[in-house]
Design an enzyme around this catalytic site. Structure first.
Site, short mmCIF file in Angstrom:
data_model
loop_
_atom_site.label_atom_id
_atom_site.label_comp_id
_atom_site.label_asym_id
_atom_site.label_seq_id
_atom_site.Cartn_x
_atom_site.Cartn_y
_atom_site.Cartn_z
N PHE A 103 -59.36 51.03 44.95
CA PHE A 103 -60.61 51.79 44.80
C PHE A 103 -61.10 52.39 46.12
O PHE A 103 -61.79 53.39 46.12
CB PHE A 103 -61.70 50.89 44.19
CG PHE A 103 -61.86 49.60 44.96
CD1 PHE A 103 -62.72 49.53 46.03
CD2 PHE A 103 -61.11 48.48 44.63
CE1 PHE A 103 -62.83 48.37 46.77
CE2 PHE A 103 -61.21 47.31 45.37
CZ PHE A 103 -62.08 47.27 46.44
N ARG A 143 -67.37 50.44 39.63
CA ARG A 143 -67.04 49.04 39.44
C ARG A 143 -66.49 48.88 38.03
O ARG A 143 -67.15 48.41 37.12
CB ARG A 143 -68.25 48.11 39.64
CG ARG A 143 -68.80 48.08 41.02
CD ARG A 143 -68.07 47.20 42.01
NE ARG A 143 -66.89 47.76 42.62
CZ ARG A 143 -66.28 47.21 43.69
NH1 ARG A 143 -66.77 46.13 44.25
NH2 ARG A 143 -65.19 47.72 44.18
N LYS A 192 -74.77 41.08 54.09
CA LYS A 192 -75.66 41.26 52.95
C LYS A 192 -76.98 40.53 53.21
O LYS A 192 -77.85 41.04 53.90
CB LYS A 192 -74.99 40.76 51.67
CG LYS A 192 -73.92 41.70 51.10
CD LYS A 192 -72.63 41.66 51.87
CE LYS A 192 -71.48 42.30 51.13
NZ LYS A 192 -70.25 42.29 51.94
N PHE A 224 -64.03 38.61 42.53
CA PHE A 224 -64.46 39.66 43.44
C PHE A 224 -63.20 40.20 44.10
O PHE A 224 -62.27 39.46 44.39
CB PHE A 224 -65.49 39.19 44.47
CG PHE A 224 -65.99 40.35 45.27
CD1 PHE A 224 -66.81 41.30 44.68
CD2 PHE A 224 -65.58 40.56 46.57
CE1 PHE A 224 -67.21 42.43 45.39
CE2 PHE A 224 -65.98 41.69 47.28
CZ PHE A 224 -66.79 42.62 46.68
N THR A 225 -63.19 41.51 44.36
CA THR A 225 -61.98 42.21 44.80
C THR A 225 -61.28 41.53 45.98
O THR A 225 -60.12 41.15 45.90
CB THR A 225 -62.34 43.66 45.16
OG1 THR A 225 -63.40 43.63 46.12
CG2 THR A 225 -62.78 44.45 43.94
N TYR A 252 -66.17 34.93 76.84
CA TYR A 252 -65.06 34.78 75.89
C TYR A 252 -65.17 33.46 75.14
O TYR A 252 -64.95 33.40 73.93
CB TYR A 252 -63.71 34.84 76.62
CG TYR A 252 -62.55 34.85 75.65
CD1 TYR A 252 -62.11 36.05 75.10
CD2 TYR A 252 -61.95 33.67 75.23
CE1 TYR A 252 -61.07 36.08 74.17
CE2 TYR A 252 -60.93 33.69 74.29
CZ TYR A 252 -60.49 34.90 73.77
OH TYR A 252 -59.49 34.91 72.84
N ASP A 284 -69.24 31.22 47.42
CA ASP A 284 -69.36 32.52 48.09
C ASP A 284 -70.86 32.72 48.29
O ASP A 284 -71.59 33.05 47.35
CB ASP A 284 -68.75 33.63 47.25
CG ASP A 284 -68.81 34.98 47.96
OD1 ASP A 284 -69.68 35.14 48.85
OD2 ASP A 284 -68.02 35.87 47.63
C1 P61 Z 1 -70.02 45.19 48.63
F1 P61 Z 1 -66.26 47.85 46.98
N1 P61 Z 1 -69.03 43.17 49.36
O1 P61 Z 1 -70.53 44.51 47.69
P1 P61 Z 1 -66.96 41.69 53.59
N2 P61 Z 1 -67.89 38.36 48.62
C2 P61 Z 1 -68.79 39.15 48.01
C3 P61 Z 1 -68.98 40.45 48.45
O2 P61 Z 1 -69.86 41.23 47.84
C4 P61 Z 1 -68.21 40.93 49.56
C5 P61 Z 1 -67.29 40.05 50.17
C6 P61 Z 1 -67.15 38.79 49.68
C7 P61 Z 1 -69.13 44.46 49.55
C8 P61 Z 1 -68.26 45.27 50.50
C9 P61 Z 1 -67.08 45.65 49.67
O3 P61 Z 1 -64.50 45.93 46.48
C10 P61 Z 1 -65.23 45.90 47.62
O4 P61 Z 1 -67.95 41.33 54.65
C11 P61 Z 1 -69.56 38.63 46.87
O5 P61 Z 1 -67.17 43.04 53.00
O6 P61 Z 1 -65.55 41.50 54.03
C12 P61 Z 1 -68.33 42.25 50.02
O7 P61 Z 1 -67.24 40.61 52.44
C13 P61 Z 1 -66.45 40.50 51.33
C14 P61 Z 1 -67.16 46.72 48.81
C15 P61 Z 1 -66.05 44.75 49.54
C16 P61 Z 1 -66.22 46.85 47.80
C17 P61 Z 1 -65.09 44.91 48.53
O8 P61 Z 1 -70.22 46.38 48.81
#
Ligand code: P61
Length: 456
Positions: free
Chosen positions: A446, A379, A255, A123-124, A71, A212
C-alpha cells in the site's frame, strides 16, 4: 469552564498549500493514484496519519535543547526510562527508532519458524515482522469488529473461546499480540475485563502477553468513558492497570506520545530485556539511544507526561468524534462507534457498484484528494496485501478509508471543510469507477503501489 475544548492555545503556525483541481489531478497521476506517493506540498489538509504528525508543545521544543548527544549513556535515555517506568510500569526500556523497530526486535527474539501468534486483528507492520520471523498471525478479535455498523463499545476485544481453541491446536504460541485501540478495526478499544481474561488464559497456557501500546492512552480514555467502575479513575491510572496485565509492549511514540519520531520496547523479564538490548545494537543503535537522538528521547519523555493529562486526551478524542458525528448526520457511512484516532469511511457502502478487486477504498481516498486536497489513507484490500502461502489477495471484510486526525494540529474549521468535501465526493459516488493496479511492491504494498483509474 467547559471541558471539551483544547487545553492549549496556538503559538506558531505553518501555512498550508492551496491548490487547484487541475494541480491535484496532475499530482494524482504523478502519484499513481496512491495518496502515500503525493508530496506534502501538494496536500492542503493532511489526514493521512496521526503518526509523527503531532504538534509538539513549547515544553517539548524547549526539551530538544536539553539533548545530550553522547553516544553512550545519554542522560535523556535515563529520563525516558524513568518516565516509562513511572507511567507504563515496565522495568526495562529499550529505545527504537519507531514502532516497527520495536516489532522487529520482539518478533526476532520471541518467534521461531512454525509458531502461531494470535492477536486482535492484524496490523500491517506487526504482522509482517511476525511473518518474516517465521510465524503465522491468527486473528482472534470478536466477530463484531468486522462489521462497521455494529456499535459494540469494545470492538477491540478478543474472542476468548477462539483464543483458547487456537492455544489448544497450535504447536507453539510464543506470545499473544494484543493491541490497544485496534487500528485496522477503526480505532476500537479493548476492555479491561477482556484484558484480564486474556491474562488468565495466557497464564494457564504458559504464554506471554505483549501489548501494542501505540495508542494505549486513547484506549484508557474509552475505558474511563465506557467500562463500568472506571469513570472516577484517571486515564493514567487506567493505562497503568492495562499495562500491569501484560509482560511487555512495543510502542510507536509517534502517536500517543505527541512527538515526530521514536519508539521503545517495554519488558519486565531481565533475561528477555538483555536479549532485546543485544538485538537493539544490531539493528537500531546502542541500547541507550536505539536510533534516536538524545533530544528525541527528551521530547518523548515530556510528551508521555502530556499525553496522560485527562483534559488533553478528552479534547483529542472529542475532536475526532465531532468530525465523525458531522459526517454521520450528513449521511456518510462510517465505522461505528467512532474510534480514537480517525473516522473510517465505509467504501463498500459508498461504492456498492465497485468490486473489491477494483480497490474501492483506494479510489475513494484519491477522489477526496482530488476534490479538496485532503489526504486520507486506504485501509482495505490494498493494505491487507497477499497471503504469503497462496499469493492471492487477502480480502478483509472492512474496505475503509481512514480520515486520521493528527494531535493538536488542525482546527474545527479545517475539519468542517473536510466534512463538506467528503459529502460532495460521496454525492458523486454512483458516477465513479474503480482502479487497476499497475505496480505492486513485495512488502507493505500500500505504501508504494501504483494505480490507473478505470472508467465507470
Ligand atoms: C499509522 F499505513 N501506524 O497508523 P511505526 N502499531 C500500530 C501502528 O498504528 C503503527 C505501528 C505499530 C501508522 C504508520 C503506518 O500500514 C501502515 O512507528 C498500532 O510507524 O513504525 C503505525 O509504528 C508501527 C501507516 C504504519 C501505515 C503502517 O499511520
Amino acid at each position: 469552564m467547559r471541558d471539551w475544548y483544547e487545553p492549549y492555545k496556538i503559538k506558531a503556525v505553518e501555512p498550508i498549500p492551496i491548490t487547484t483541481r487541475e494541480d491535484r489531478r496532475a499530482a494524482l497521476d504523478d502519484a499513481g493514484w496512491n495518496t502515500f506517493l503525493l508530496r506534502s506540498d501538494q496536500v492542503t489538509i493532511d489526514l493521512l496519519t496521526d503518526s509523527g504528525t503531532n504538534a509538539m508543545s513549547d515544553r517539548q521544543w524547549a526539551a530538544l535543547m536539553m539533548g545530550d548527544e553522547a553516544y553512550a549513556g545519554s542522560r535523556n535515555f535515563y529520563r525516558l526510562e524513568d518516565t516509562v517506568r513511572r507511567v507504563y510500569g515496565y522495568e526495562h526500556v529499550i529505545p527504537t527508532h519507531q514502532g516497527r523497530g520495536a516489532e522487529h526486535i520482539v518478533s526476532e527474539m520471541l518467534i521461531r519458524p512454525g509458531d502461531t501468534i494470535p492477536g486482535n486483528m492484524y496490523f500491517t507492520t506487526t504482522r509482517l515482522h511476525q511473518e518474516l520471523a517465521g510465524g503465522t498471525f491468527v486473528d482472534v478479535i470478536i466477530e463484531d469488529a468486522h462489521d462497521p455498523t455494529n456499535t459494540d463499545p469494545f470492538k477491540g476485544d478478543v474472542d476468548l473461546d477462539m483464543l483458547e481453541k487456537v492455544l489448544e491446536w497450535a504447536d507453539r504460541v510464543p506470545y499473544l499480540s494484543i493491541a490497544a485501540t485496534v487500528n485496522m478495526a477503526g480505532g476500537q478499544p479493548i476492555s479491561l475485563a477482556n484484558l484480564r481474561a486474556i491474562r488468565e488464559i495466557a497464564d494457564r497456557f504458559g504464554t506471554l502477553v505483549m501489548l501494542d501500546a501505540t495508542r494505549a492512552v486513547e484506549n484508557a480514555f474509552f475505558i474511563q468513558e465506557r467500562e463500568p467502575g472506571y469513570a472516577d479513575k484517571t486515564v493514567a491510572q487506567i493505562l497503568r492497570e492495562m499495562c500491569d496485565l501484560t509482560d511487555g509492549c512495543t510502542m510507536s511514540a509517534k502517536k500517543d506520545s505527541l512527538v515526530n519520531i521514536g519508539g521503545w520496547i517495554g519488558l519486565r523479564d531481565p533475561e528477555l530485556a538483555a536479549q532485546a538490548r543485544n538485538l537493539c545494537v544490531v539493528y537500531e543503535g546502542l541500547h541507550t539511544y536505539g536510533g534516536l537522538a538524545g533530544r528525541d528521547m527528551e521530547a518523548i519523555a515530556v510528551g508521555i507526561e502530556e499525553s496522560i493529562d485527562d483534559n488533553h486526551i478528552r479534547a483529542r478524542i472529542y475532536q475526532v468524534r465531532e468530525l465523525g458525528e458531522r459526517l454521520e448526520s450528513l449521511g456518510v457511512p462510517i465505522v461505528e462507534p467512532i474510534g480514537g484516532h480517525a473516522v473510517f469511511l465505509d467504501a463498500r457502502r459508498i461504492y456498492p457498484h465497485l468490486p473489491q478487486d477494483q480497490f474501492p477504498a483506494q479510489r475513494l481516498a484519491a477522489e477526496i484528494y482530488l476534490d479538496s486536497g485532503t489526504r486520507t489513507m486506504e485501509r482495505g484490500i490494498v493494505s491487507a496485501g497477499r497471503d504469503p502461502e497462496t499469493g492471492k489477495h487477502r480480502r478483509p471484510a472492512l474496505e475503509l478509508v481512514r480520515v486520521t486526525i493528527p494531535r493538536r494540529v488542525y482546527t474545527g474549521k479545517h475539519l468542517e471543510a473536510v466534512a463538506v468535501s467528503i459529502v460532495d465526493v460521496t454525492g458523486r459516488a454512483s458516477g465513479t469507477g474503480g482502479l487497476e493496479m499497475t505496480y505492486e511492491p513485495e512488502y507493505l504494498r500500500f505504501f508504494q503501489a501504483r494505480f490507473r483509474p478505470l472508467p465507470r
